[in-house]
Design an enzyme around this catalytic site. Structure first.
Site, PDB file in Angstrom:
ATOM      1  N   GLY A  62       0.797  -1.220   0.000  1.00 39.42           N
ATOM      2  CA  GLY A  62       0.000   0.000   0.000  1.00 39.42           C
ATOM      3  C   GLY A  62       0.823   1.260   0.000  1.00 39.42           C
ATOM      4  O   GLY A  62       1.944   1.303  -0.493  1.00 39.42           O
TER       5      GLY A  62
ATOM      6  N   THR B 112       3.584  -1.333  -5.015  1.00 39.46           N
ATOM      7  CA  THR B 112       3.708   0.070  -5.414  1.00 39.46           C
ATOM      8  C   THR B 112       4.928   0.731  -4.797  1.00 39.46           C
ATOM      9  O   THR B 112       5.667   1.462  -5.465  1.00 39.46           O
ATOM     10  CB  THR B 112       2.457   0.868  -4.980  1.00 39.46           C
ATOM     11  OG1 THR B 112       1.282   0.147  -5.340  1.00 39.46           O
ATOM     12  CG2 THR B 112       2.432   2.228  -5.641  1.00 39.46           C
TER      13      THR B 112
ATOM     14  N   ARG C 292      -0.037   3.850 -11.749  1.00 38.58           N
ATOM     15  CA  ARG C 292       1.033   3.682 -10.767  1.00 38.58           C
ATOM     16  C   ARG C 292       2.263   3.013 -11.359  1.00 38.58           C
ATOM     17  O   ARG C 292       3.285   2.865 -10.692  1.00 38.58           O
ATOM     18  CB  ARG C 292       0.515   2.873  -9.580  1.00 38.58           C
ATOM     19  CG  ARG C 292      -0.542   3.579  -8.758  1.00 38.58           C
ATOM     20  CD  ARG C 292      -1.246   2.626  -7.827  1.00 38.58           C
ATOM     21  NE  ARG C 292      -2.095   1.676  -8.556  1.00 38.58           N
ATOM     22  CZ  ARG C 292      -2.647   0.598  -8.021  1.00 38.58           C
ATOM     23  NH1 ARG C 292      -2.426   0.303  -6.748  1.00 38.58           N
ATOM     24  NH2 ARG C 292      -3.414  -0.190  -8.744  1.00 38.58           N
TER      25      ARG C 292
ATOM     26  N   ASP D 151      -3.311 -11.739  -2.921  1.00 38.40           N
ATOM     27  CA  ASP D 151      -2.858 -10.342  -2.774  1.00 38.40           C
ATOM     28  C   ASP D 151      -2.903  -9.925  -1.310  1.00 38.40           C
ATOM     29  O   ASP D 151      -3.048  -8.740  -0.989  1.00 38.40           O
ATOM     30  CB  ASP D 151      -3.710  -9.406  -3.621  1.00 38.40           C
ATOM     31  CG  ASP D 151      -2.999  -8.107  -3.990  1.00 38.40           C
ATOM     32  OD1 ASP D 151      -1.802  -7.970  -3.679  1.00 38.40           O
ATOM     33  OD2 ASP D 151      -3.652  -7.223  -4.588  1.00 38.40           O
TER      34      ASP D 151
END
Length: 380
Positions: A70, A101, A165, A277
């Site tokens: 996150g 990310t 992203r 995930d």
């Protein structure tokens, strides 16, 4: 330690019927009908009556943010590390950790340390080097070196494409990255896989098709996840799998519908896996790319959706189980995982008619009993 599981209905994941499973140390050494005289020759064995239970391989989860993920909403949106009890209560005995990310405030040193910690607590772990970013951040300075020199690194990922992203790499840059991972795999006897995060942008899997069409890239070196974002992306994933790549669905409440659509489109089930995930963020963005919501993915969703898939008319239990066992093991080059057979790691789930985990073993060690974890993290 020697453990004998008597009379389980075995789905290995192929159906074997009712047989015995002998565990010696960390491995399965025998599957079949063990004669009484042979059992008497195992005076120190723990004999467990598994009649009425189904034995399946422990799940392999190829996409877990074990050290957290996150951060798309700022520092306060960094998700926490995963707990080993959350992993094993979901039937998972092997995880592959990734960053995501944030490859800036999250490091590969943290990821590797977390993987080693989880393994010390009782499960099997591997990791991807790299993150969303291209060029990839690594431990040694190069993807190929990480794969060759670091035991737990089996490839690079999750590399972001078709997403705001993403670092918007060229196809040429992706070809270099995939090739580094692949050559590293050849030199070290590993999968050398490149695991791609696929976003919602209209280019979908086009960069990966170009890799296979324009460069001498081995299809099995490509592993694309999050393929259920749209019907168009799912259809594109069917085409990619037909070329020999592996594609992955992130478990959610829509997994059964997505799997039905994949089958209807002629998708190759042997090239499909499921992942959780887990502990990654599930951000929601508006049309202008502004963050408007955030949730954290749960490991338990994977277990729930595997059994939901097993209830799809026309889909055999073996096919549903393969999505989290043998298919994943094949994609990741883990020949000792994902199947119940002599010589394989003793990663075994024994489930009842309600799909509760009556017993689970990871490398021969009991980790779950009656649905409750028997191992806990150091600080749980």
């Amino acid at each position: 330690m020697v453990t004998l599981l008597r009379g389980a209905d075995i789905c290995a994941p192929e159906r074997l019927g009712k047989q015995d499973i002998l565990i010696e140390g960390q491995q399965i050494t025998f599957i079949g009908d063990l004669p009484a005289e042979a059992i008497h020759g195992l005076p120190n064995a723990a004999v467990i009556d598994a009649e009425g239970l189904t034995a399946i391989p422990g799940f392999i989860d190829p996409h877990v943010h074990i050290a957290g993920g996150g951060g798309e909403g700022g520092y306060a949106n960094r998700t926490p590390e995963i707990l080993v009890s959350d992993i094993v209560r979901s039937g998972v005995t092997t995880v592959i950790g990734c960053l995501g990310t944030d490859g800036v405030t999250r490091s590969h040193a943290d990821l590797l340390a977390k993987a080693r910690g989880l393994e010390a607590e009782g499960i099997s772990t591997y990791i991807y080097t790299g993150s969303y970013q291209v060029p990839a951040r690594t431990l040694t300075g190069a993807v190929v070196d990480d794969v060759v020199l670091i035991d737990k690194v089996i490839g690079v990922g999750e590399v972001a494409i078709s997403d705001r992203r993403s670092f918007q790499p060229t196809v040429e840059a992706l070809a270099e990255l995939v090739s580094q991972a692949h050559v590293g795999g050849l030199l070290s006897g590993k999968a050398g896989i490149t695991h791609f995060h696929v976003g919602p942008y209209s280019t979908r899997l086009a960069p990966l098709h170009r890799l296979l069409d324009e460069y001498p890239i081995a299809p099995q070196a490509i592993y694309a996840t999050h393929i259920t974002r749209s019907p168009e992306l799912l259809a594109d994933a069917v085409d990619l799998a037909a070329k020999g790549a592996t594609v992955d669905m992130t478990a959610s409440s829509a997994t059964t519908d997505s799997l039905r659509d994949y089958i209807r489109l002629g998708g190759d089930l042997s090239r499909l896996t499921l992942s959780s995930d887990a502990n990654g963020s599930l951000p929601e963005f508006d049309s202008d790319g502004r963050l408007i919501g955030m949730e954290v993915a749960k490991q338990t969703t994977l277990y729930e959706q595997v059994w939901a898939c097993a209830d799809i008319p026309g889909l055999d239990l073996s096919q549903a189980i393969s999505l989290v066992t043998s298919n994943t093991a094949d994609a990741l080059g883990l020949g000792h995982k994902g199947r119940l057979r002599p010589g394989a790691d003793a990663d075994i789930l024994l489930t009842d008619d309600q799909h509760t985990i009556a017993l689970a073993f990871a490398q021969g060690r009991e980790i779950v009993r009656n649905g409750e974890p028997q191992i806990r993290g150091t600080f749980e």
